[in-house]
Design an enzyme around this catalytic site. Structure first.
Site, short mmCIF file in Angstrom:
data_model
loop_
_atom_site.label_atom_id
_atom_site.label_comp_id
_atom_site.label_asym_id
_atom_site.label_seq_id
_atom_site.Cartn_x
_atom_site.Cartn_y
_atom_site.Cartn_z
N LEU A 154 24.00 -24.55 25.39
CA LEU A 154 23.51 -25.75 26.06
C LEU A 154 22.17 -25.46 26.72
O LEU A 154 21.16 -26.12 26.46
CB LEU A 154 24.58 -26.17 27.09
CG LEU A 154 24.26 -27.30 28.04
CD1 LEU A 154 24.13 -28.58 27.26
CD2 LEU A 154 25.38 -27.43 29.06
N THR A 155 22.18 -24.43 27.57
CA THR A 155 21.01 -24.13 28.39
C THR A 155 19.82 -23.68 27.54
O THR A 155 19.97 -22.92 26.59
CB THR A 155 21.36 -23.03 29.40
OG1 THR A 155 22.52 -23.44 30.11
CG2 THR A 155 20.22 -22.79 30.38
N THR A 187 26.80 -17.16 26.83
CA THR A 187 27.87 -16.16 26.92
C THR A 187 28.60 -16.02 25.58
O THR A 187 28.84 -17.03 24.89
CB THR A 187 28.87 -16.56 28.02
OG1 THR A 187 28.13 -16.73 29.24
CG2 THR A 187 29.93 -15.49 28.24
N HIS A 370 32.02 -2.25 54.65
CA HIS A 370 31.86 -0.92 54.05
C HIS A 370 30.65 -0.17 54.60
O HIS A 370 30.45 1.00 54.28
CB HIS A 370 31.71 -1.04 52.53
CG HIS A 370 33.01 -1.15 51.78
ND1 HIS A 370 33.79 -2.28 51.82
CD2 HIS A 370 33.66 -0.27 50.97
CE1 HIS A 370 34.86 -2.10 51.05
NE2 HIS A 370 34.82 -0.89 50.54
N GLU A 395 27.43 -22.74 34.85
CA GLU A 395 28.21 -23.98 34.63
C GLU A 395 27.99 -25.01 35.73
O GLU A 395 28.92 -25.62 36.24
CB GLU A 395 29.69 -23.65 34.44
CG GLU A 395 29.94 -22.99 33.08
CD GLU A 395 31.39 -22.93 32.67
OE1 GLU A 395 32.09 -23.94 32.82
OE2 GLU A 395 31.81 -21.87 32.20
C1 FAD Z 1 25.17 -14.76 32.88
C2 FAD Z 1 24.98 -16.19 32.53
C3 FAD Z 1 25.79 -16.79 31.58
C4 FAD Z 1 25.58 -18.12 31.20
N1 FAD Z 1 26.34 -18.67 30.19
C5 FAD Z 1 25.99 -19.88 29.67
C6 FAD Z 1 26.61 -20.40 28.49
O1 FAD Z 1 27.54 -19.78 27.94
N2 FAD Z 1 26.20 -21.57 27.98
C7 FAD Z 1 25.18 -22.29 28.56
O2 FAD Z 1 24.81 -23.33 28.03
N3 FAD Z 1 24.56 -21.84 29.68
C8 FAD Z 1 24.93 -20.65 30.24
N4 FAD Z 1 24.29 -20.18 31.37
C9 FAD Z 1 23.21 -20.96 31.96
C10 FAD Z 1 23.56 -21.61 33.28
O3 FAD Z 1 24.51 -22.62 33.09
C11 FAD Z 1 22.26 -22.14 33.91
O4 FAD Z 1 21.51 -21.02 34.32
C12 FAD Z 1 22.50 -23.06 35.06
O5 FAD Z 1 23.06 -24.28 34.62
C13 FAD Z 1 21.23 -23.37 35.87
O6 FAD Z 1 20.18 -23.75 35.05
P1 FAD Z 1 18.73 -23.05 35.22
O7 FAD Z 1 18.95 -21.61 35.15
O8 FAD Z 1 17.83 -23.65 34.23
O9 FAD Z 1 18.27 -23.45 36.66
P2 FAD Z 1 17.49 -24.77 37.10
O10 FAD Z 1 18.18 -25.96 36.52
O11 FAD Z 1 16.05 -24.60 36.78
O12 FAD Z 1 17.72 -24.75 38.65
C14 FAD Z 1 16.91 -24.01 39.57
C15 FAD Z 1 17.31 -24.41 40.98
O13 FAD Z 1 17.02 -25.78 41.17
C16 FAD Z 1 18.14 -26.47 41.62
N5 FAD Z 1 18.16 -27.82 41.11
C17 FAD Z 1 18.01 -28.26 39.84
N6 FAD Z 1 18.14 -29.59 39.78
C18 FAD Z 1 18.39 -30.01 41.02
C19 FAD Z 1 18.64 -31.28 41.60
N7 FAD Z 1 18.68 -32.40 40.85
N8 FAD Z 1 18.85 -31.36 42.93
C20 FAD Z 1 18.83 -30.23 43.69
N9 FAD Z 1 18.63 -29.01 43.21
C21 FAD Z 1 18.40 -28.90 41.88
C22 FAD Z 1 19.30 -25.67 41.09
O14 FAD Z 1 20.49 -25.93 41.82
C23 FAD Z 1 18.80 -24.26 41.24
O15 FAD Z 1 19.02 -23.84 42.56
C24 FAD Z 1 24.54 -18.87 31.82
C25 FAD Z 1 23.77 -18.28 32.80
C26 FAD Z 1 23.95 -16.96 33.15
C27 FAD Z 1 23.04 -16.36 34.17
#
Ligand code: FAD
Lengths: 411, 258
Positions: A154-155, A187, A370, A395
């Site tokens: 998705l991401t 993942t 700790h 998520e």
């Molecule tokens: C180890 C790991 C495993 C993952 N596994 C998967 C997977 O299997 N499948 C998948 O699709 N994704 C996966 N992800 C991705 C994960 O779901 C995203 O990183 C997450 O949804 C946040 O998106 P972003 O990183 O683009 O942050 P952004 O969306 O850019 O957010 C950055 C900051 O802005 C804030 N923000 C954004 N919009 C708003 C708003 N409207 N109001 C207030 N604050 C806001 C957020 O809360 C955050 O603090 C994984 C991520 C990691 C690190």
């Protein structure tokens, strides 16, 4: 909590709901007993995690190594496809049972819990819930046995919380989907046993200026599709995270998952249930960090007595115990709602948000108790501290959970 | 092939044992119970023998209060076919009474092979197995670390370790009883499918009072007490001759053991 063993698939009508709740009010106001099967599974997974995962967790984490051996063993235990019907090789248990297993894994190692939770909720979930008979028969048995893994893409680099903004495109040309774009942080997507990916792509222009988004199945090995392992993570270092590239990847039209244009709804449904799994990871992690903190605080002596006897520390531990108890009740209730076939989205978002923030606080106390040793990887405190952070981001970030909850409140 | 495995539920080794105020027994309320580890080897071995024989039926049997059903269920979840719970009806059983009850259940059920732990880790008596064999008038080998089904599947080769690193190898035809030792196998985990399947497996309920046939325990418990607290050690310093001299003096005068 009056638990049923089969996932309640059927949607319940309003009258049935009223009848049922009256019946329950008569016979069981609240029942906090787990079924003997749930108790036994908890014991089994706890024993397994203690005996098989604990001895290797630090080493796997340090080397950023994904353990195929543990995946195999967890598959043999029946931890994949837990809520899937046995007809497709699953175990056919309810969500509470599933969450108990994830909780027990996370109590020892967030990384293995991540493999299991992501696989059940994101890998297997969409195929099972939205796939047609042919797709289910083709993919589910190997995924449910843990022989193969599956990712949910998705991401993207520029679309996380704002998933509507996906750039990956799929065009239907001569009865085939041609996919171009990329995904990040996926993942279970870049392991040697990954069988494929459900990729969310823009398939056209939808109504009201929204993009038409659909989910498409891409099997590993399809030309033009590459999955690259991502390394140097702060958290979940022995979980498999992949970066995916689609360069004119061509798959048959029937690889569409569910209806065309259904991708966004499928994602929302998938994430609703996925939140229960993530919440279980927060709960289990908090439990593990709490136990580590309590053990250490009782043993470590300063100024002539165990540090647990200083009130400031004892109160911290009391707060941890309290918050974990509250978190467990919230999560189990959310599971119960889902297992009863009732609306559970708000409670799932609450449970995901609350358990991950409880884990954050507990892990913080755990390291603080700790002292200097809390900063050394020889103790589990440091890993709990690192691993908890993902749960406030993956998520749906904590901010997004608050948006979801506030929308339920009509804000 | 019909296999029986006898299991006992015992307090977890991490339990802190507390004695009842009237010293009549131990506080059971906050004890976590587990299947005695040697009994788990028996369960696993029953499953392996069944798998190697390519069929048969394994029954798990336990004597105790209602809580032991949990132990029986765990064995069923591991793959045992059916269970027998003999209710202890609030009574205490010594090794002899236990053996009588179990022998009376086992008799006439046509078991080829009876597996049990070499001992249970609570009382550590190690008597029940041999006593049952005696009561049933069948051969037994205790403390086995290897079990091999013979080609005709009518018996086994059982290996037990003896003092000095030697091994005794027995060839025995069924029926026979075996007491399992650590190293015999690594017990499997109860898998989730196993747990779900166990729900529908039958557990037969029997009453111990119907099975004693007038036998009475040979042991009576006067009271329970905890072992004395370990006292702080003593370190003797100085040159070797002095240390030896001082040690003998302390053993003689203080500890009064020589
Ligand atoms: C180890 C790991 C495993 C993952 N596994 C998967 C997977 O299997 N499948 C998948 O699709 N994704 C996966 N992800 C991705 C994960 O779901 C995203 O990183 C997450 O949804 C946040 O998106 P972003 O990183 O683009 O942050 P952004 O969306 O850019 O957010 C950055 C900051 O802005 C804030 N923000 C954004 N919009 C708003 C708003 N409207 N109001 C207030 N604050 C806001 C957020 O809360 C955050 O603090 C994984 C991520 C990691 C690190």
């Amino acid at each position: 909590m009056g638990l049923c063993q089969q996932p309640a698939k059927k949607l319940v009508t309003h009258t049935e709901l009223v009848d049922r709740s009256q019946e329950e009010r008569l016979y069981s106001m609240a029942n906090y007993d787990l079924t003997p099967e749930q108790e036994m599974l908890r014991r089994t997974v706890r024993d397994f995690a203690e005996a098989e995962i604990k001895p290797v967790r630090a080493q796997l984490d340090e080397k950023e190594e994904f353990s195929y051996d543990l995946v195999k063993k967890m598959g043999e235990l029946g931890l994949f496809g837990m809520t899937v019907s046995p007809e497709y090789g699953g175990q056919g248990v309810d969500y509470l049972t599933y969450c108990i297993a994830v909780e027990e894994l996370a109590r020892v190692d967030g990384c293995q819990a991540a493999t299991v939770a992501a696989e059940n909720s994101l890998g297997i979930g969409p195929l099972y819930n939205f796939g047609n008979e042919h797709q289910k028969r083709k993919f589910l048995p190997d995924l449910c046995s843990g022989k193969k893994l599956w990712g949910f893409g998705l991401t993207e680099a520029d679309a996380g919380s704002d998933a509507q903004n996906s750039k990956t495109r799929a065009e239907l040309k001569n009865g085939k989907w041609v996919i171009n774009g990329s995904k990040i942080f996926i993942t279970n997507s870049a392991s040697k046993i990954t069988a494929g990916i459900t990729v969310q792509a823009v398939t056209g222009a939808g109504s009201e200026g929204r993009k038409e988004i659909s989910c498409i199945i891409v099997e590993s090995g399809t030309p033009g599709f590459t999955a690259k392992e991502m390394h140097r993570k702060l958290t979940w270092r022995s979980s498999n995270t992949g970066e995916l590239y689609f360069d004119n990847v061509t798959v048959p039209e029937e690889n569409l998952l569910g209806p065309r244009g259904g991708g966004f709804k499928q994602m929302m449904t998938t994430l609703d249930s996925g939140r229960l799994g993530i919440a279980a990871m927060g709960l289990g992690g908090a439990q593990g960090a709490f136990e580590a903190a309590l053990d250490y605080a009782k043993q470590r002596k300063a100024f002539g007595k165990p540090i647990s006897q200083f009130q400031v520390n004892a109160f911290k531990l009391a707060d941890c115990a309290l918050e974990i108890e509250a978190a467990r009740n919230l999560l189990y209730k959310a599971c119960w709602l889902k297992d009863q076939g009732r609306p559970f989205g708000k409670e799932a978002a609450m449970a995901k948000l609350y358990t991950s923030e409880v884990f954050h606080r507990v892990a913080n106390h755990c390291v603080q108790l700790h002292g200097g040793y809390g900063l050394m990887e020889e103790y589990p405190a440091a890993k709990f501290y690192r691993d908890q952070k993902l749960l406030e981001i993956g998520e749906g970030t904590s901010e997004i959970q608050r948006i979801v909850i506030s929308r339920y409140l009509g804000c | 092939m019909k296999i029986a495995c006898l299991i006992k539920q015992v307090p977890d080794t991490e339990t802190r044992i507390r004695i009842k105020p009237d010293r009549s027994g131990i506080e059971e309320s906050d004890i976590k119970y587990i299947v005695s580890p040697y009994c788990e080897f028996a369960v696993e071995e029953a499953l392996r023998v069944k798998e190697k024989a390519g069929g048969g039926e394994a029954t798990v049997i336990s004597l105790g209060p209602d809580r032991v059903v949990e132990a029986i269920r765990t064995a069923l979840a591991m793959g045992i076919d059916k269970g027998i719970h003999i209710d202890s009806e609030g009574k205490s059983f010594d090794s002899y009474a236990t053996a009588v009850v179990l022998a009376n259940v086992l008799r006439d059920r046509g078991f080829d092979m009876i597996l049990c732990g070499k001992q249970a880790i609570d009382g550590d008596n190690g008597q029940v197995g041999p006593m049952i064999a005696e009561l049933l008038d069948i051969p037994q080998v205790m403390i086995i670390e290897r079990l091999e089904l013979t080609a005709d599947k009518k018996g086994v080769t059982a290996t037990r370790r003896v003092a000095g690193g030697g091994k005794e190898v027995y060839e025995i035809s069924f029926p026979a009883l075996f007491g399992c030792e650590k190293g015999l196998n690594v017990p499997r985990y109860a898998s989730l499918p196993g747990i779900m399947k166990a729900k529908t497996k039958p557990i037969e309920k029997l009453k111990s009072s119907d099975l004693l046939n007038g036998a009475l325990p040979l042991v009576q418990w006067a009271n329970y007490q905890l072992p004395p607290e370990r006292m702080a050690g003593k370190k003797i310093e100085g040159d070797l001759a002095y240390q030896a001299h001082e040690l003998v003096r302390l053993l003689r005068e203080e500890a009064k053991v020589i």
